[in-house]
Scaffold this active site. Sequence first.
Site, PDB file in Angstrom:
ATOM      1  N   VAL A  30       0.867  -1.195   0.000  1.00  9.53           N
ATOM      2  CA  VAL A  30       0.000   0.000   0.000  1.00  9.53           C
ATOM      3  C   VAL A  30       0.899   1.238   0.000  1.00  9.53           C
ATOM      4  CG1 VAL A  30      -1.777   1.282   1.259  1.00  9.53           C
ATOM      5  CG2 VAL A  30      -1.756  -1.212   1.362  1.00  9.53           C
ATOM      6  N   GLY A  88       3.298   2.202  -2.114  1.00  9.89           N
ATOM      7  CA  GLY A  88       4.682   2.104  -2.619  1.00  9.89           C
ATOM      8  C   GLY A  88       5.660   2.316  -1.478  1.00  9.89           C
ATOM      9  N   ASP A  90      -7.445  -3.014  -7.822  1.00 10.97           N
ATOM     10  CA  ASP A  90      -6.195  -2.705  -7.107  1.00 10.97           C
ATOM     11  C   ASP A  90      -6.477  -1.879  -5.847  1.00 10.97           C
ATOM     12  OD1 ASP A  90      -3.131  -2.501  -7.186  1.00 10.97           O
ATOM     13  OD2 ASP A  90      -3.733  -0.403  -7.063  1.00 10.97           O
ATOM     14  N   LYS A 145      -5.930  -2.986  -1.811  1.00 11.15           N
ATOM     15  CA  LYS A 145      -5.199  -2.188  -0.819  1.00 11.15           C
ATOM     16  C   LYS A 145      -6.095  -1.844   0.368  1.00 11.15           C
ATOM     17  CE  LYS A 145      -2.061  -0.377  -4.319  1.00 11.15           C
ATOM     18  NZ  LYS A 145      -1.980   0.581  -5.413  1.00 11.15           N
TER      19      LYS A 145
HETATM   20  N1  HSE Z   1      -1.006  -0.190 -10.343  1.00  8.08           N
HETATM   21  C1  HSE Z   1      -0.752   0.334  -9.038  1.00  8.08           C
HETATM   22  C2  HSE Z   1      -1.162   1.795  -8.994  1.00  8.08           C
HETATM   23  C3  HSE Z   1       0.695   0.147  -8.708  1.00  8.08           C
HETATM   24  O1  HSE Z   1      -1.395   2.369 -10.068  1.00  8.08           O
HETATM   25  O2  HSE Z   1      -1.273   2.357  -7.925  1.00  8.08           O
HETATM   26  C4  HSE Z   1       1.047   0.281  -7.257  1.00  8.08           C
HETATM   27  O3  HSE Z   1       0.407  -0.673  -6.452  1.00  8.08           O
END
Ligand code: HSE
Length: 358
Positions: A167, A169, A235, A239
């Site tokens: 979560v 980066g 995504d 998270k």
């Molecule tokens: N694809 C994800 C984003 C990458 O755009 O946030 C990081 O988890």
Amino acid sequence: MRIILVGFGVVGQNLAKLLLSRADDIYVRYGMKPRLVATVDSKGVAINQSGLDLQRLLEVKRLYGTVAAYHDDGKYLGEQDTDALEDSKRSRYRVDDIIREIDAEVLVEATPTNLNDGEPGLSNITNAIKHGRNVVTVNKGPLALAMPSLLELAEYNGVMLRFSGTVGGGTPILEFAKHCLKGDRILSFKGILNGTTNYILSMMECGLTFDEALADAKSKGYAEADPRLDIDGFDAAAKLVIMANWIMGMKVTMKDVIFKGIKDVSLEDILEAKEHGKVIKLIASCDESRRLRVEPMSIDKNEPLCVNGTLNAVTFTSEHSGELTVIGKGAGGMETASAILRDLIEVREAMSKGLNRN
Ligand code: HSE
């Protein structure tokens, strides 16, 4: 600290670069010498129980596309037989073997996210925990689908499971919420957790089309291999699941999130919001009733949460300290590798105190 690294894509390679460039400093500051004793990619493995030469590892990956070309220490998963490389069952068996048999304290799992069945990350993590290895993962799939049971398994086996890089980066969103508000209580939170959709929405506001903005996000390396995971909200939902389990103590998986992506957000919607001093963002939220949602929402452009481009931001509402917002880059190879390093240091510190606990 001996480490098995499974997954040697952008994040894995950046971890190797980080370990190379920071080796002396890490030793001086934390008394820790991280060594990669095995590195696995989709075609093979390099093993050296005394520690792989990271410069050479990066070089062979660049030249030959696989760590299997690490010569003396390198081993092909399928005895250099390319047909065998495609035999996923056989490769699977070999990766299991490596995790089980190579002497190491930690598995770093950096294979690509798969939100259908979590594989191969889920098997790698389960296998490592069952064999007494601590695990640091940047793979969202296994956690999104099975986080409560993985945490329980780690607890049962007396090992640590860490996942800072899943979560935000390199932005320490999970650590902030877990460690910086001790004594307080987080009542709810909401945030922008997906950089790709935030970039698309920000760029559409500046006149780019959806497709142009998506192509740009892909070229920057932010989008998932299958960008539908970003666009359709998977995504961000993954998270949100990780945050809800870790920060709020919930026991949830993807099926507990109601989510919707940005496919139906039109240019007209964006321009209309702009006229009223608002912007449309893909917001992931956990409200006071602990309902989990991901949906496009129009928010005031002066809210701290309103960040542009590929940035992530999360506003936590706490009982005593009010609203606190954490903002930072939500993705990127080196940023995510820095989160792995943070986790490794935390595992090392806990090991030295004899505290292998989550
Ligand atoms: N694809 C994800 C984003 C990458 O755009 O946030 C990081 O988890």
